[in-house]
Structures are given as structure tokens and as C-alpha cells.
Design a protein around this motif. Structure first.
Motif, short mmCIF file in Angstrom:
data_model
loop_
_atom_site.label_atom_id
_atom_site.label_comp_id
_atom_site.label_asym_id
_atom_site.label_seq_id
_atom_site.Cartn_x
_atom_site.Cartn_y
_atom_site.Cartn_z
N TRP A 144 0.85 -1.20 0.00
CA TRP A 144 0.00 0.00 0.00
C TRP A 144 0.88 1.24 0.00
CZ3 TRP A 144 -5.31 0.79 0.16
CH2 TRP A 144 -6.10 -0.36 0.23
N THR A 145 0.53 2.22 -0.86
CA THR A 145 1.18 3.52 -0.85
C THR A 145 0.08 4.57 -0.81
OG1 THR A 145 2.93 2.60 -2.22
CG2 THR A 145 2.87 4.99 -2.01
N ILE A 146 0.00 5.29 0.31
CA ILE A 146 -1.02 6.34 0.47
C ILE A 146 -0.29 7.67 0.63
CG2 ILE A 146 -2.98 7.15 1.81
CD1 ILE A 146 -3.35 4.27 2.78
N ASN A 147 -0.43 8.54 -0.35
CA ASN A 147 0.25 9.84 -0.37
C ASN A 147 1.75 9.67 -0.10
OD1 ASN A 147 -2.20 11.00 -0.86
ND2 ASN A 147 -2.40 11.99 1.12
N GLY A 148 2.35 8.64 -0.68
CA GLY A 148 3.79 8.42 -0.55
C GLY A 148 4.20 7.71 0.73
N ARG A 149 3.24 7.33 1.57
CA ARG A 149 3.57 6.63 2.82
C ARG A 149 2.91 5.25 2.83
NH1 ARG A 149 2.19 10.60 7.68
NH2 ARG A 149 0.49 11.33 6.36
N THR A 150 3.37 4.39 3.72
CA THR A 150 2.79 3.05 3.82
C THR A 150 1.45 3.14 4.55
OG1 THR A 150 3.83 2.54 5.93
CG2 THR A 150 5.08 1.99 3.93
N LEU A 151 0.68 2.06 4.48
CA LEU A 151 -0.62 2.00 5.14
C LEU A 151 -0.48 2.17 6.65
CD1 LEU A 151 -3.71 1.37 4.93
CD2 LEU A 151 -3.11 -1.02 5.22
N GLU A 156 -5.97 -10.83 -1.08
CA GLU A 156 -4.82 -10.28 -0.38
C GLU A 156 -3.54 -10.66 -1.13
OE1 GLU A 156 -7.05 -12.38 0.99
OE2 GLU A 156 -7.59 -11.75 3.01
N GLU A 157 -2.59 -9.75 -1.16
CA GLU A 157 -1.28 -9.94 -1.79
C GLU A 157 -1.36 -10.22 -3.29
OE1 GLU A 157 0.96 -12.75 0.48
OE2 GLU A 157 0.65 -11.65 2.35
N LYS A 158 -2.43 -9.74 -3.93
CA LYS A 158 -2.55 -9.87 -5.39
C LYS A 158 -2.44 -8.49 -6.06
CE LYS A 158 -4.76 -14.23 -6.02
NZ LYS A 158 -4.05 -14.95 -5.03
N PHE A 159 -2.74 -7.42 -5.30
CA PHE A 159 -2.71 -6.07 -5.85
C PHE A 159 -1.85 -5.15 -5.00
CE2 PHE A 159 -6.84 -7.62 -7.41
CZ PHE A 159 -6.73 -7.30 -8.76
N ASP A 160 -1.15 -4.22 -5.66
CA ASP A 160 -0.54 -3.08 -4.98
C ASP A 160 -1.50 -1.91 -5.14
OD1 ASP A 160 1.70 -4.52 -4.35
OD2 ASP A 160 2.95 -3.69 -5.96
N ALA A 161 -1.69 -1.14 -4.07
CA ALA A 161 -2.61 0.00 -4.11
C ALA A 161 -1.81 1.29 -4.03
CB ALA A 161 -3.60 -0.08 -2.96
N ILE A 162 -2.01 2.16 -5.01
CA ILE A 162 -1.41 3.49 -5.01
C ILE A 162 -2.56 4.48 -4.85
CG2 ILE A 162 -0.08 5.17 -6.31
CD1 ILE A 162 0.44 1.90 -7.61
N VAL A 163 -2.55 5.22 -3.73
CA VAL A 163 -3.68 6.07 -3.37
C VAL A 163 -3.22 7.51 -3.20
CG1 VAL A 163 -5.51 6.44 -1.69
CG2 VAL A 163 -4.72 4.13 -2.14
N LEU A 164 -3.98 8.42 -3.78
CA LEU A 164 -3.84 9.85 -3.51
C LEU A 164 -5.13 10.30 -2.86
CD1 LEU A 164 -2.25 11.11 -6.85
CD2 LEU A 164 -1.12 10.80 -4.66
N VAL A 165 -5.05 10.77 -1.60
CA VAL A 165 -6.24 11.16 -0.86
C VAL A 165 -6.07 12.58 -0.35
CG1 VAL A 165 -5.47 10.15 1.32
CG2 VAL A 165 -7.89 10.42 0.91
N ASP A 166 -7.16 13.35 -0.38
CA ASP A 166 -7.10 14.76 -0.03
C ASP A 166 -8.38 15.17 0.68
OD1 ASP A 166 -5.97 17.34 -0.05
OD2 ASP A 166 -7.23 17.89 -1.76
N GLY A 167 -8.27 16.06 1.64
CA GLY A 167 -9.45 16.62 2.31
C GLY A 167 -9.98 15.76 3.42
N GLY A 168 -10.77 16.35 4.29
CA GLY A 168 -11.43 15.61 5.36
C GLY A 168 -10.49 15.19 6.46
N GLY A 169 -10.99 14.35 7.35
CA GLY A 169 -10.20 13.80 8.45
C GLY A 169 -9.84 12.36 8.19
N THR A 170 -9.28 11.71 9.19
CA THR A 170 -8.78 10.35 8.99
C THR A 170 -9.91 9.36 8.70
OG1 THR A 170 -8.79 10.03 11.37
CG2 THR A 170 -6.71 10.65 10.36
N THR A 171 -11.04 9.48 9.42
CA THR A 171 -12.14 8.55 9.21
C THR A 171 -12.76 8.74 7.83
OG1 THR A 171 -12.59 8.65 11.57
CG2 THR A 171 -14.30 7.70 10.18
#
Length: 163
Positions: free
Chosen positions: A60-67, A90-105
């Protein structure tokens, strides 16, 4: 004696929240989905997530950091990963995520919807029924109500005094 049973019940619920339960998801996914790149956009409250799934090893890569760095809470990690766990991919896909706005939940909810939409786009025949039944393809439309003039908040009026 009643305190002991209550404490053990609390511990059990904490363990249930932090561990993956395979019993509840039995038969939900077969793990036979096509393995191909996919894209999905997820929104929740003010958060927007753009999710790209590529065949890989489960990284997992979320905004350049790990999950684990981005979501230290095990509960949010589990929520984000739940569509993949449901389909037994599980362990079949790599996820590259760019997330913006809001809080953690809100961001975690947006990522979950984005992942579910990406999995749906990859193999609609194999994945859609399980994702739909679990409610992962439904956009949660609840947002914060706007503040109105003359009020402190959306509905909170100034305190009234008779005298």
C-alpha cells in the motif's frame, strides 16, 4: 463477579475489531477475480481518494507513505483493506492512493469506496455481487450541514432568557 464478565466481553470486542474474521466472510469471495490494473474514485464527507490497483504483492502507498504510517489505527487499516479481504485477493494487488481533504475517518471511508470501485471495474462478473451485498459500492452521502444565519451552528440557537 459481574465485573469480570464485562471486562472479558470488552476484550473480546477489541480483539474482534482488530483481527480479520474469516468466518463472517465465508463464501463472500472466491479469490478468482481477474488480476489486472484498475482505477476507482471514492468520496466520503469532504475527503476524495483516487485509487489505482496494479497487480503486485499487496503493498500500500497512500500519499507516498505506507498503510501503517498513514493509518496507525488498526481499525482504519482494516476498513481500508476490507474490500480486498472480502474478495480473498490479499497480496494480489498493490494500491497506489492519492487522498485529499477531510479527516482520517473520512479518508479511510473514501479509500474503501475507491478500492471497491477499482475491484468492480477490474472484474465486474466475479466481484460485483459480493461487493454490493457487503455495501462497499454504496456512497455514504452524509455530509456536515451548513451553518445558518442567526444561529451558532447548523441548528444550535442562541440561549433564550425570559427575564
Amino acid at each position: 463477579m459481574a465485573e469480570n464478565t464485562n471486562d472479558s466481553a470488552v476484550l473480546e470486542t477489541e480483539e474482534e475489531l482488530t483481527s480479520y474474521s474469516t468466518e463472517t466472510n465465508a463464501g463472500a469471495g472466491t479469490g478468482t477475480s481477474a488480476i489486472a490494473p484498475g482505477y476507482g474514485t471514492g468520496r466520503r464527507k469532504e475527503a476524495v481518494a483516487r485509487v489505482r490497483l496494479v497487480p503486485g504483492t499487496g503493498k500500500w502507498t497512500i500519499n507516498g507513505r505506507t498503510l501503517e504510517e498513514y493509518f496507525p489505527s488498526k481499525l482504519l487499516q482494516r476498513e481500508v483493506n476490507s474490500p480486498i479481504v472480502l474478495l480473498k485477493l490479499e497480496e494480489k494487488f498493490d494500491a497506489i492512493v492519492l487522498v485529499d481533504g477531510g479527516g482520517t475517518t473520512g479518508q479511510a471511508g473514501a479509500i474503501r469506496l475507491g478500492v471497491a470501485r477499482a475491484l468492480n471495474a477490474i472484474d465486474r462478473d466475479a466481484n460485483r455481487a459480493a461487493l454490493k451485498k457487503a455495501g462497499f459500492l454504496t456512497r455514504d452521502a452524509r455530509v456536515v450541514e451548513r451553518k445558518k444565519a442567526g444561529l451558532h451552528k447548523a441548528r444550535r440557537a442562541p440561549q433564550f432568557s425570559k427575564r
